[in-house]
Design a protein around this motif. Structure first.
Motif, mmCIF file in Angstrom:
data_model
loop_
_atom_site.group_PDB
_atom_site.id
_atom_site.type_symbol
_atom_site.label_atom_id
_atom_site.label_comp_id
_atom_site.label_asym_id
_atom_site.label_seq_id
_atom_site.Cartn_x
_atom_site.Cartn_y
_atom_site.Cartn_z
ATOM 1 N N ASP A 81 -12.664 13.506 -10.030
ATOM 2 C CA ASP A 81 -12.492 13.895 -11.439
ATOM 3 C C ASP A 81 -12.615 15.410 -11.621
ATOM 4 O O ASP A 81 -12.884 15.886 -12.728
ATOM 5 C CB ASP A 81 -13.491 13.177 -12.367
ATOM 6 N N TYR A 82 -12.454 16.168 -10.523
ATOM 7 C CA TYR A 82 -12.508 17.628 -10.647
ATOM 8 C C TYR A 82 -11.407 18.101 -11.586
ATOM 9 O O TYR A 82 -10.353 17.486 -11.685
ATOM 10 C CB TYR A 82 -12.316 18.312 -9.282
ATOM 11 N N LEU A 83 -11.643 19.200 -12.231
ATOM 12 C CA LEU A 83 -10.735 19.822 -13.214
ATOM 13 C C LEU A 83 -10.687 18.978 -14.480
ATOM 14 O O LEU A 83 -11.273 19.346 -15.481
ATOM 15 C CB LEU A 83 -9.337 20.056 -12.636
ATOM 16 N N ARG A 84 -9.967 17.863 -14.458
ATOM 17 C CA ARG A 84 -9.996 16.839 -15.508
ATOM 18 C C ARG A 84 -9.634 15.533 -14.825
ATOM 19 O O ARG A 84 -8.960 15.521 -13.800
ATOM 20 C CB ARG A 84 -8.948 17.113 -16.612
ATOM 21 N N CYS A 85 -10.047 14.405 -15.424
ATOM 22 C CA CYS A 85 -9.748 13.109 -14.827
ATOM 23 C C CYS A 85 -8.231 12.967 -14.630
ATOM 24 O O CYS A 85 -7.475 13.091 -15.594
ATOM 25 C CB CYS A 85 -10.241 11.976 -15.713
ATOM 26 N N GLY A 86 -7.816 12.701 -13.409
ATOM 27 C CA GLY A 86 -6.402 12.430 -13.141
ATOM 28 C C GLY A 86 -5.530 13.666 -13.032
ATOM 29 O O GLY A 86 -4.353 13.567 -12.677
ATOM 30 N N ALA A 87 -6.086 14.843 -13.309
ATOM 31 C CA ALA A 87 -5.250 16.049 -13.399
ATOM 32 C C ALA A 87 -4.695 16.462 -12.040
ATOM 33 O O ALA A 87 -3.522 16.825 -11.924
ATOM 34 C CB ALA A 87 -6.038 17.203 -14.014
ATOM 35 N N ILE A 88 -5.528 16.416 -11.012
ATOM 36 C CA ILE A 88 -5.065 16.865 -9.696
ATOM 37 C C ILE A 88 -4.165 15.804 -9.074
ATOM 38 O O ILE A 88 -3.129 16.110 -8.484
ATOM 39 C CB ILE A 88 -6.271 17.233 -8.805
ATOM 40 N N ALA A 89 -4.528 14.534 -9.275
ATOM 41 C CA ALA A 89 -3.683 13.448 -8.752
ATOM 42 C C ALA A 89 -2.288 13.488 -9.371
ATOM 43 O O ALA A 89 -1.299 13.134 -8.727
ATOM 44 C CB ALA A 89 -4.346 12.098 -9.036
ATOM 45 N N ALA A 90 -2.209 13.918 -10.637
ATOM 46 C CA ALA A 90 -0.904 13.964 -11.313
ATOM 47 C C ALA A 90 0.040 14.937 -10.634
ATOM 48 O O ALA A 90 1.250 14.893 -10.855
ATOM 49 C CB ALA A 90 -1.085 14.342 -12.779
ATOM 50 N N HIS A 91 -0.508 15.828 -9.799
ATOM 51 C CA HIS A 91 0.329 16.774 -9.061
ATOM 52 C C HIS A 91 0.449 16.388 -7.587
ATOM 53 O O HIS A 91 0.861 17.203 -6.762
ATOM 54 C CB HIS A 91 -0.242 18.199 -9.190
ATOM 55 N N SER A 92 0.097 15.148 -7.244
ATOM 56 C CA SER A 92 0.236 14.675 -5.864
ATOM 57 C C SER A 92 1.709 14.607 -5.471
ATOM 58 O O SER A 92 2.570 14.432 -6.337
ATOM 59 C CB SER A 92 -0.336 13.254 -5.726
ATOM 60 N N PRO A 93 1.981 14.689 -4.153
ATOM 61 C CA PRO A 93 3.379 14.587 -3.709
ATOM 62 C C PRO A 93 4.090 13.350 -4.259
ATOM 63 O O PRO A 93 5.192 13.456 -4.800
ATOM 64 C CB PRO A 93 3.243 14.527 -2.176
ATOM 65 N N ILE A 94 3.460 12.170 -4.168
ATOM 66 C CA ILE A 94 4.173 10.941 -4.542
ATOM 67 C C ILE A 94 4.467 10.861 -6.037
ATOM 68 O O ILE A 94 5.338 10.093 -6.469
ATOM 69 C CB ILE A 94 3.377 9.685 -4.089
ATOM 70 N N ARG B 249 0.840 -1.202 0.000
ATOM 71 C CA ARG B 249 0.000 0.000 0.000
ATOM 72 C C ARG B 249 0.871 1.247 0.000
ATOM 73 O O ARG B 249 1.743 1.394 0.860
ATOM 74 C CB ARG B 249 -0.856 0.050 1.261
ATOM 75 N N LEU B 250 0.619 2.144 -0.937
ATOM 76 C CA LEU B 250 1.313 3.437 -0.957
ATOM 77 C C LEU B 250 0.264 4.532 -0.906
ATOM 78 O O LEU B 250 -0.866 4.348 -1.346
ATOM 79 C CB LEU B 250 2.178 3.569 -2.224
ATOM 80 N N TRP B 251 0.668 5.701 -0.385
ATOM 81 C CA TRP B 251 -0.283 6.789 -0.153
ATOM 82 C C TRP B 251 0.144 8.004 -0.966
ATOM 83 O O TRP B 251 1.314 8.383 -0.969
ATOM 84 C CB TRP B 251 -0.331 7.098 1.348
ATOM 85 N N HIS B 252 -0.814 8.632 -1.628
ATOM 86 C CA HIS B 252 -0.527 9.738 -2.546
ATOM 87 C C HIS B 252 0.195 10.901 -1.884
ATOM 88 O O HIS B 252 0.945 11.627 -2.516
ATOM 89 C CB HIS B 252 -1.843 10.260 -3.142
ATOM 90 N N GLY B 253 -0.041 11.088 -0.579
ATOM 91 C CA GLY B 253 0.496 12.255 0.106
ATOM 92 C C GLY B 253 1.918 12.083 0.601
ATOM 93 O O GLY B 253 2.516 13.023 1.127
ATOM 94 N N ASP B 254 2.481 10.870 0.439
ATOM 95 C CA ASP B 254 3.849 10.613 0.896
ATOM 96 C C ASP B 254 4.849 10.879 -0.220
ATOM 97 O O ASP B 254 4.505 10.865 -1.403
ATOM 98 C CB ASP B 254 3.992 9.152 1.349
ATOM 99 N N HIS B 255 6.092 11.060 0.192
ATOM 100 C CA HIS B 255 7.182 11.110 -0.794
ATOM 101 C C HIS B 255 7.991 9.835 -0.642
ATOM 102 O O HIS B 255 9.200 9.865 -0.458
ATOM 103 C CB HIS B 255 8.070 12.340 -0.559
ATOM 104 N N ASP B 256 7.318 8.666 -0.667
ATOM 105 C CA ASP B 256 7.993 7.427 -0.325
ATOM 106 C C ASP B 256 7.392 6.266 -1.109
ATOM 107 O O ASP B 256 6.197 5.972 -0.990
ATOM 108 C CB ASP B 256 7.824 7.178 1.178
ATOM 109 N N LEU B 257 8.222 5.606 -1.920
ATOM 110 C CA LEU B 257 7.745 4.435 -2.673
ATOM 111 C C LEU B 257 8.062 3.129 -1.945
ATOM 112 O O LEU B 257 7.822 2.042 -2.477
ATOM 113 C CB LEU B 257 8.380 4.416 -4.071
#
Lengths: 83, 232
Positions: free
Chosen positions: B55-68, B31-39
């Motif tokens: 899916d706010y903004l565009r699908c995947g757009a905000i997640a693509a800027h997640s810390p991890i 399990r990995l968490w989007h908010g970590d800087h750790d793989l």
């Protein structure tokens, strides 16, 4: 506080299924003078401080980097909203 | 045991299925968490399906800027296998790890079906266990799965053998050239709209000629990565 408006539209050559669905509903309202609809997005960025060239440059940067995806969308407006 | 990380974002919903698929394929899911800087030192990474950030903004757009995602981009550059499924595919395009973009299905409706695909390239980290041109069936479920890229990019993907999966029988969402999945130039990063993690266990997969819900074609996607890591 001043506001910078960013407007984003799907690229002209792409099919816009959302706009097509809206256009269909207009037809059902009996407004058949409108032959097409395209749906875009408007972002209002509230600015701390004046809207100078630096603020507009930052707005253009985030518009290209995050607010729009250049593969499928175009940024069509980045400018101060004049009340 | 080979460890494959599955990153959970706010709004991910197939992360549990992806971990289960990895386990059934013989790997150890992490399990990995989007908010970590750790793989956590994983050998491969899966970005799962779902609706990250609604899916706010565009699908995947905000997640693509997640810390991890910074670590994911670095790992991808080092050659670590990365698989993006559905929303994960959308994230990979938004993060510029894969070319093109995904838009609303051309017919405007959400589609959910068992989808036949051709495995067009076996030179990727996630398809090495298939025969070239092999046909598989895995579930497909999306509202914004239409793959698009400009004509030059599509031509380059075709020429370089980077179209990894192609829709057969029907193009369910208006994707250009019927493209269901693509790879980066190195072949370690793959994204696809269909869901191999939903076709990994008899009783829960697509129907086959042999028996209802017996399809497990998705399993080999994960096995390909596990075997590739062991061989490396």
């Amino acid at each position: 506080m001043p506001v910078i408006v960013v407007e984003v539209m799907p690229k002209a050559e792409l099919l816009d299924p959302q706009g097509k669905a809206v256009a269909g509903a207009l037809g059902r309202l009996g407004k058949d003078r409108f032959s097409a609809v395209r749906v875009g997005k408007r972002f209002e960025l509230t600015v701390d401080g004046p809207v100078d060239e630096a603020a507009l440059a930052d707005a253009r940067e985030v518009a290209e980097a995050l607010l729009a995806n250049g593969v499928i969308e175009d940024v069509v407006r980045v400018s101060e909203e004049v009340a | 045991m080979t460890r494959i990380g599955v990153i959970t974002f706010p709004g991910s919903l197939d992360d549990g299925d992806a971990r289960r698929a990895i386990r059934l394929a013989g790997g150890e899911p992490v399990r990995l968490w989007h908010g970590d800087h750790d793989l956590d030192g994983v050998d491969a990474i899966v970005l799962p399906g779902g609706f990250s950030y609604g899916d706010y903004l565009r699908c995947g757009a905000i997640a693509a800027h997640s810390p991890i995602m910074r670590e994911v981009v670095d790992a991808a550059a080092r050659g670590v296998p990365v698989l993006g499924i559905c929303n994960g595919f959308q994230m990979l395009t938004e993060a510029h790890l894969l070319p093109g973009g995904l838009v609303r299905n051309d017919h405007g409706a959400f589609v959910c079906r068992d989808q036949r695909l051709a495995v067009e390239s076996t030179r990727t980290a996630w398809t090495g266990g298939f025969e070239p041109g092999e046909q598989i069936v895995v579930p497909l479920k999306n509202g914004e799965g239409g793959y698009l890229a400009d004509a030059d990019t599509v031509a380059r993907l075709e020429d370089e053998g980077r179209v990894v999966f192609r829709y057969l029988e029907t193009d369910p969402n208006g994707s250009v050239h019927g493209i269901a999945g693509v790879a980066n130039a190195a072949g370690n990063v793959v994204g696809l709209m269909p869901h191999p993690e939903h076709a990994v266990e008899p009783g829960f997969g697509p129907d086959t000629a042999a028996a209802m819900r017996s399809g497990v074609d998705g399993l080999r996607v994960f096995r390909s990565a596990l075997e590739g890591v062991l061989a490396a």
